[in-house]
Motif scaffolding. Structure first.
Motif, PDB file in Angstrom:
ATOM      1  N   LEU A 137      47.621  30.100  46.231  1.00  0.00           N
ATOM      2  CA  LEU A 137      46.180  30.233  46.008  1.00  0.00           C
ATOM      3  C   LEU A 137      45.719  31.649  46.298  1.00  0.00           C
ATOM      4  O   LEU A 137      44.748  32.119  45.731  1.00  0.00           O
ATOM      5  CB  LEU A 137      45.421  29.246  46.891  1.00  0.00           C
ATOM      6  CG  LEU A 137      45.784  27.782  46.663  1.00  0.00           C
ATOM      7  CD1 LEU A 137      45.000  26.887  47.609  1.00  0.00           C
ATOM      8  CD2 LEU A 137      45.507  27.383  45.223  1.00  0.00           C
ATOM      9  N   ARG A 138      46.408  32.297  47.223  1.00  0.00           N
ATOM     10  CA  ARG A 138      46.065  33.664  47.587  1.00  0.00           C
ATOM     11  C   ARG A 138      47.354  34.427  47.790  1.00  0.00           C
ATOM     12  O   ARG A 138      48.365  33.826  48.148  1.00  0.00           O
ATOM     13  CB  ARG A 138      45.294  33.687  48.915  1.00  0.00           C
ATOM     14  CG  ARG A 138      43.941  33.085  48.803  1.00  0.00           C
ATOM     15  CD  ARG A 138      43.330  32.871  50.145  1.00  0.00           C
ATOM     16  NE  ARG A 138      42.109  32.077  49.956  1.00  0.00           N
ATOM     17  CZ  ARG A 138      41.403  31.554  50.930  1.00  0.00           C
ATOM     18  NH1 ARG A 138      41.785  31.745  52.183  1.00  0.00           N
ATOM     19  NH2 ARG A 138      40.331  30.853  50.684  1.00  0.00           N
ATOM     20  N   PRO A 139      47.285  35.741  47.605  1.00  0.00           N
ATOM     21  CA  PRO A 139      48.487  36.522  47.905  1.00  0.00           C
ATOM     22  C   PRO A 139      48.897  36.255  49.353  1.00  0.00           C
ATOM     23  O   PRO A 139      48.069  36.300  50.260  1.00  0.00           O
ATOM     24  CB  PRO A 139      48.016  37.970  47.736  1.00  0.00           C
ATOM     25  CG  PRO A 139      46.791  37.897  46.902  1.00  0.00           C
ATOM     26  CD  PRO A 139      46.169  36.576  47.171  1.00  0.00           C
ATOM     27  N   GLU A 165      39.803  28.005  44.803  1.00  0.00           N
ATOM     28  CA  GLU A 165      40.917  28.637  44.121  1.00  0.00           C
ATOM     29  C   GLU A 165      41.825  27.582  43.480  1.00  0.00           C
ATOM     30  O   GLU A 165      42.333  27.773  42.381  1.00  0.00           O
ATOM     31  CB  GLU A 165      41.741  29.486  45.092  1.00  0.00           C
ATOM     32  CG  GLU A 165      41.067  30.774  45.525  1.00  0.00           C
ATOM     33  CD  GLU A 165      40.250  30.619  46.796  1.00  0.00           C
ATOM     34  OE1 GLU A 165      39.811  29.485  47.094  1.00  0.00           O
ATOM     35  OE2 GLU A 165      40.051  31.628  47.495  1.00  0.00           O
ATOM     36  N   HIS A 193      43.250  29.816  36.004  1.00  0.00           N
ATOM     37  CA  HIS A 193      43.006  31.123  36.632  1.00  0.00           C
ATOM     38  C   HIS A 193      44.032  31.331  37.727  1.00  0.00           C
ATOM     39  O   HIS A 193      44.391  30.403  38.420  1.00  0.00           O
ATOM     40  CB  HIS A 193      41.630  31.149  37.320  1.00  0.00           C
ATOM     41  CG  HIS A 193      40.477  31.293  36.390  1.00  0.00           C
ATOM     42  ND1 HIS A 193      40.257  32.419  35.643  1.00  0.00           N
ATOM     43  CD2 HIS A 193      39.471  30.450  36.094  1.00  0.00           C
ATOM     44  CE1 HIS A 193      39.168  32.259  34.934  1.00  0.00           C
ATOM     45  NE2 HIS A 193      38.662  31.074  35.177  1.00  0.00           N
TER      46      HIS A 193
END
Lengths: 340, 513
Positions: B279-281, B308, B316
Motif C-alpha cells: 500500500l505504501r513504499p 490506498e 491505482h
C-alpha cells in the motif's frame, strides 16, 4: 498524524518512492518560483533590460522610467480588484486614467489647481469612481467583468464629452513626471505613489490579509465574520485612486490630454498582471508582480522597436510570452503542491 | 419524554421559538425551537432534511428566518450576516471544511478576528494561543506557517474548530464538524469541550454518531421535518430517539443483520484477488481475496491504509498483484480504466467534488456513465434513460420531484443513491464504495444497507470502506482491518462486534486470515 495520508479530496496516483538526492535542489528552486510568483517576470525583465542596454547605447533611465510609468501604474491599479477574487477584474482602469488626465487639463488646470495639489484631488475622484464600480458589483451581485466593461464604456464616453479634441497642457508641474524631481527620475516618483498607497494600506493595516483571504476563499472569510463586501469595494476604490496617478503621467509625457488614450492600457495592463504571475482567480500575488510584468512588457516593446521588428510580430510575441508565463506559473505551483 | 418548555428559564443563553423558513417551494423549517442553557452540551439530531442545517445557518446569520423569534441572553437576536452572529457570541463550525488554502494555518486560525482597516497587530500571543489549543487537540500540531491547503482533511477540520475555540464564544455550534476527525483527535476534542462547557460555554453538537451523543451530550433536541419534536435528557433511550427522528417507523427488523452464510460464501468463486501488493513504499505486502456476492468492509483508524487499499482494487498504485478473476481467466487490473472495463465500479467519497455534476439534472447524473445504452438510431434517447432510471428508483428508494430537477435539489442521501444507481447501471461485478454513508441520515443509510444486501444476493461483490464501526458490525460479511499502512486483521461476520473491531484498530485482534 505524521504518516503519509492522501487527502481524501484529491486522489492522486501514488508518487512512488522519492529519491531526494537529485530532486532536492531543483525542487527548492521551483518552490522558490512558486512562492515568489513575480520571479519569472522579474528574470525576464532583467534579461530584456540587458538586451536593451546592449542594443541601445543611449538607454536613458529617466526617460525609460517615465515611459514605463503609465503601463506600470495601470497594471498596479488592476491588482486589488483581481486579488479580491470571484472573477474580480477592472476593465475601466484605462479610461479612468484618461478621465483623470482630462479632468486635470479641462477642469483643474484652468482654475489654477495646476500643481501637485491636483494629485490628491484626482486620486480621491478616482477612488470614488472605483467605489461606485465596487458597489455595483457587491450590492448588485453582478459579474465584475460585465460591470467594469460597462464602466469602461461610460468612462470612455465621459472622456469624449470632456475633450472631443486633444487639449494641450504644456509647462505644468506634471511635466516633472517625464523628467526629474530633483535627483529622482519623475517616472520613479509616479510609480512610487501607487506602491506607497498599496504598502500603507496592505502592510500597515489588516486589510492586506483580509484581501488575500477574501480572494482565496470568500465563503470561509464570510462565515468567519470578515466584511467581504467592504473588502471588495475597497479593492476597486484603491484601483481607482492608483489609476488617477497614471493619468497625470500621461499628461507629463505628452503635454496633451486626449480621449483617444481611453482604451490604450486596458488589455495590456491585464497582460502585465498575468505575466507577472498573479492568478486571475484571486487571492495571490501582489504589486511586485504587476510591476515586474509591466517592466517585462515595456522592455520587450522597446527592444523589438530598436531591432525594428514589425508590429505584427510584436502582438504574436506578447501572446506567446503570456502563455509561457502562465504555463511556468502552473508548473511551479504544481511543484509546490506536490512538494508538501 | 420531556418536551421543551414554553417559557424561557431566566438563565437561558439562547432561546429560539417558532422558526419558519422556506426556500422556494421547499419548507425547510416549520416550527423549530431550541433552549440552550449555559454550560451544557446540547445535541441536535434528526434525519437529513429535518432542518438541522437550516436552523444552524439561521443561528449563524447565513440565512434569515421567515418568522420566529430568537433571543440571546434575553435580548432579541436577528443576525443578518455571520459577523453579527459572531459579535453576539454565537460561533459556528460548518459541516463543509472551510479554509483559505493559500493563506497560512495561523492566518486561517485568526481569520475574521480583525476589523477592515485596523493597524496590524504584532501580537505574539496569537501564535501561542493557537498552539495551545492545537496541541491539546492534535498533540503534534502542524507548523503554523505552512499553507492551509497543505493540511490533510482531518487537520483542516481541527483547524476550523480551533478557529472558533480561539474566539471563546458564548455558544459554539458544531455542525457535523467531527466527521473527518480521527478517533484520537475526537476524543481529545470532547474532553476539551467538556472543559469549556464547565467554564460556561454552551455547545450545540450536530452529529450522526449516536456514540458521540451518548458520550458528551447533556440534552438532546430532536428535529423532524423542520419541527422540534422533543428535548430529551441525557438518559435518553436509543429506540425512543430513533422513533422520534423517524416519526415512529419500525426499524427493529432492519437492524437485524442479514449476513450471508459464511460456510456458503467460502465456496463461492473468487472474483478479485490481491497478492503481495504494497500500500505504501516500505509497507508490508497485502493478500486478500473477494468472492462473489460478499460484502467486505475496509476498516481502520483514519489514514491507516484502507484508502490506498480501495484505490489499489481500482487500479491505482502497486497493481502488480491485483487481478480480476472471471471464471478461470485472470485479468490484471493495471489502471482505473482497465478496472472499469473489467466490471469494477467505484463510488468516490467526496460526493460534491468527485461524483455529482451539480449543474446537471438527476437523470443526466444517472445516465452519464452509461449513456451508450441509450443510443437509439444514433441519437441519445431521453426516454430510454428515463426507463433505465425508473428501474432503480424503486429499488434504491430514491426520493425526487422530477428527473429533470438539478441533482443538488436532492438530499445528500438521495444524491448518493443516484450516484450508486449510475454505477449499477453499468452492471458491474465488483462495486467499490468509499464511505458512502458519510454525512447521510439514518433512514437513507438503512435503505442503502438493504440495497447492498440485495445486490450481493444477486451476485455482486461489494467492497466498502467505512469510517463507522456500527456499519461494519451491521452490514459486512467480513471486515479487513488496516493498521499503519498494511492489512492487519480480518474478522469474519460471526466474530464481528464493536469491541472486537475497535480492538483490532488498535492492534488487539489476531490475524485470522
Amino acid at each position: 498524524m505524521s504518516t503519509t495520508n492522501h487527502p481524501a479530496l484529491t486522489p492522486v496516483p501514488d508518487p512512488g518512492p522519492q529519491t531526494t538526492a537529485t530532486t532536492a535542489p531543483r525542487r527548492s528552486l521551483r518552490s522558490l518560483f512558486a512562492r515568489h510568483t513575480y520571479l519569472f517576470a522579474l528574470g525576464l525583465a532583467l534579461a530584456l533590460l540587458v538586451a536593451n542596454l546592449v542594443n541601445q547605447p543611449n538607454f536613458g533611465a529617466t526617460s525609460q522610467l517615465a515611459n514605463l510609468a503609465p503601463l506600470g501604474i495601470a497594471a498596479m491599479a488592476s491588482v486589488p480588484s483581481i486579488m479580491s477574487g470571484r472573477g474580480g477584474i477592472d476593465l475601466s482602469i484605462s479610461p479612468l486614467m484618461t478621465l483623470s488626465a482630462l479632468l486635470y487639463a479641462t477642469q483643474l488646470h484652468p482654475i489654477g489647481l495646476g500643481g501637485y495639489v491636483a494629485l490628491p484631488v484626482l486620486m480621491v475622484t478616482g477612488a470614488l469612481v472605483g467605489t461606485l464600480t465596487g458597489l455595483l458589483i457587491v450590492v448588485g451581485r453582478l459579474q465584475p467583468i460585465v460591470v467594469t466593461l460597462a464602466m469602461f464604456f461610460v468612462l470612455t464616453g465621459v472622456d469624449l464629452k470632456l475633450a472631443p479634441s486633444p487639449t494641450t497642457v504644456s509647462g505644468t508641474w506634471m511635466a516633472n513626471f517625464a523628467g526629474s524631481m530633483g535627483p529622482v527620475p519623475g517616472g520613479l516618483v509616479a510609480l512610487a505613489i501607487p506602491v506607497a498607497v498599496w504598502l500603507l494600506i496592505t502592510r500597515l493595516t489588516t486589510y492586506g490579509s483580509l484581501l488575500r483571504s477574501v480572494g482565496g476563499n470568500d465563503v470561509t472569510a464570510f462565515t468567519s465574520g470578515v466584511p467581504v463586501g467592504a473588502v471588495r469595494v475597497l479593492a476597486y476604490a484603491m484601483g481607482g485612486a492608483m489609476a488617477a496617478v497614471g493619468g497625470l503621467v500621461l499628461i507629463g509625457l505628452a503635454s496633451t490630454a486626449e480621449a483617444g488614450t481611453s482604451s490604450a492600457y486596458t488589455l495590456i495592463a491585464i497582460a502585465a498582471v498575468a505575466l507577472g504571475g498573479i492568478p486571475l482567480q484571486g487571492g495571490g500575488g501582489g504589486i511586485a508582480n504587476a510591476l515586474a510584468g509591466a517592466a517585462a512588457i515595456y522592455l520587450l516593446q522597446s527592444l523589438l522597436g530598436v531591432l525594428q521588428v514589425s508590429q505584427t510580430w510584436l502582438q504574436v510575441i506578447y501572446g506567446a510570452l503570456l502563455i509561457s508565463a502562465v504555463l511556468f506559473g502552473a508548473i511551479a505551483a504544481r511543484e509546490l503542491k506536490a512538494g508538501r | 419524554m420531556a418536551t421543551h418548555p414554553l417559557t424561557a428559564e431566566p438563565d437561558t443563553v439562547l432561546a429560539v421559538d417558532g422558526l419558519r423558513k422556506h426556500f422556494g417551494p421547499t419548507v425547510a423549517l416549520r416550527n423549530a425551537g431550541l433552549r440552550l442553557l449555559p454550560g451544557e452540551v446540547h445535541a441536535l439530531v434528526g434525519e437529513n432534511g429535518s432542518g438541522k442545517s437550516t436552523l444552524v445557518k439561521i443561528l449563524s446569520g447565513v440565512h434569515r428566518p421567515d418568522v420566529g423569534s430568537m433571543e440571546v441572553g434575553g435580548r432579541p437576536f436577528a443576525p443578518r450576516m455571520p459577523a453579527q452572529a459572531l459579535r453576539a457570541g454565537i460561533d459556528t463550525v460548518f459541516q463543509e471544511v472551510l479554509g483559505v488554502e493559500n493563506r497560512t494555518v495561523l492566518d486561517n486560525l485568526w481569520l475574521g478576528a480583525d476589523g477592515l482597516l485596523r493597524p496590524v497587530s504584532r501580537d505574539a500571543g496569537r501564535r501561542a494561543k493557537a498552539e495551545k489549543i492545537l496541541t491539546a487537540l492534535l498533540v503534534t500540531p502542524p507548523p503554523l506557517d505552512i499553507p492551509f491547503g497543505a493540511l490533510q482533511l482531518s487537520d483542516r477540520q481541527t483547524c476550523c474548530i480551533t478557529r472558533s475555540l480561539l474566539r471563546d464564544p458564548k455558544v459554539l455550534i458544531l455542525d457535523e464538524a467531527t466527521s473527518a476527525l480521527d478517533y484520537d483527535t475526537r476524543t481529545r476534542l470532547f474532553s476539551l469541550l467538556k472543559e469549556r462547557a464547565a467554564q460556561g460555554m454552551s455547545i450545540v453538537l450536530i452529529t450522526h454518531r449516536m456514540d458521540e451523543i451518548r458520550e458528551i451530550a447533556d440534552r438532546v433536541t430532536v428535529l423532524r421535518s423542520g419541527e422540534t419534536v422533543a428535548t430529551l435528557d441525557a438518559d435518553w433511550d436509543h429506540d425512543e430517539m430513533i422513533r422520534l427522528m423517524t416519526g415512529g417507523a419500525h426499524l427493529v427488523q432492519d437492524t437485524v443483520r442479514v449476513a450471508a452464510d459464511a460456510a456458503d460464501t467460502a465456496e463461492r468463486p473468487v472474483v478479485q484477488r490481491v497478492r503481495g501488493s504494497r500500500l505504501r513504499p516500505g509497507g508490508a505486502p497485502c493478500d486478500a481475496v473477494f468472492r462473489q456476492g460478499e460484502i467486505v468492509g475496509l476498516a481502520g483508524l483514519e489514514g491507516h491504509g484502507q484508502d490506498e487499499f480501495l484505490r489499489l482494487l481500482l487500479g491505482h498504485g502497486d497493481t502488480e498483484g491485483v487481478v480480476r478473476i472471471d471464471g478461470d481467466r485472470e485479468h490484471r487490473v493495471t489502471d482505473p480504466r482497465r478496472a472499469r472495463d473489467l466490471g469494477i465500479a467505484y463510488v468516490p467519497r467526496d460526493r460534491r467534488g468527485e461524483s455529482i455534476l451539480p449543474w446537471f439534472s438527476i437523470l443526466d447524473n444517472f445516465a452519464i456513465a452509461t449513456a451508450g445504452q441509450d443510443v437509439r438510431r444514433g441519437l441519445l434517447s431521453g426516454r430510454s434513460a428515463e426507463k433505465r432510471f425508473g428501474h432503480y428508483v424503486e429499488r434504491l428508494n430514491i426520493k425526487y420531484g422530477r428527473t429533470s430537477d438539478a441533482i443538488t435539489t436532492l438530499s445528500g442521501g438521495n444524491q448518493q443513491k443516484v450516484v450508486i444507481a449510475r454505477w449499477l447501471a453499468s452492471q458491474p461485478k465488483v462495486l467499490l464504495l468509499n464511505d458512502p454513508t458519510r454525512g447521510i441520515d439514518v433512514g437513507a443509510k438503512r435503505d442503502l444497507y438493504r440495497l447492498l444486501r440485495e445486490l450481493s444476493r444477486l451476485g455482486l461483490t461489494v467492497v466498502m470502506l467505512s469510517s463507522e464501526v456500527d456499519e461494519h458490525v451491521e452490514l459486512m460479511d467480513r471486515v479487513l482491518v488496516f493498521r499503519e499502512g498494511s492489512l492487519a486483521a480480518e474478522l469474519a461476520h460471526e466474530e464481528l462486534s464493536r469491541e472486537r473491531l475497535v480492538d483490532a484498530f488498535f492492534g488487539g485482534a489476531a490475524v485470522t486470515a
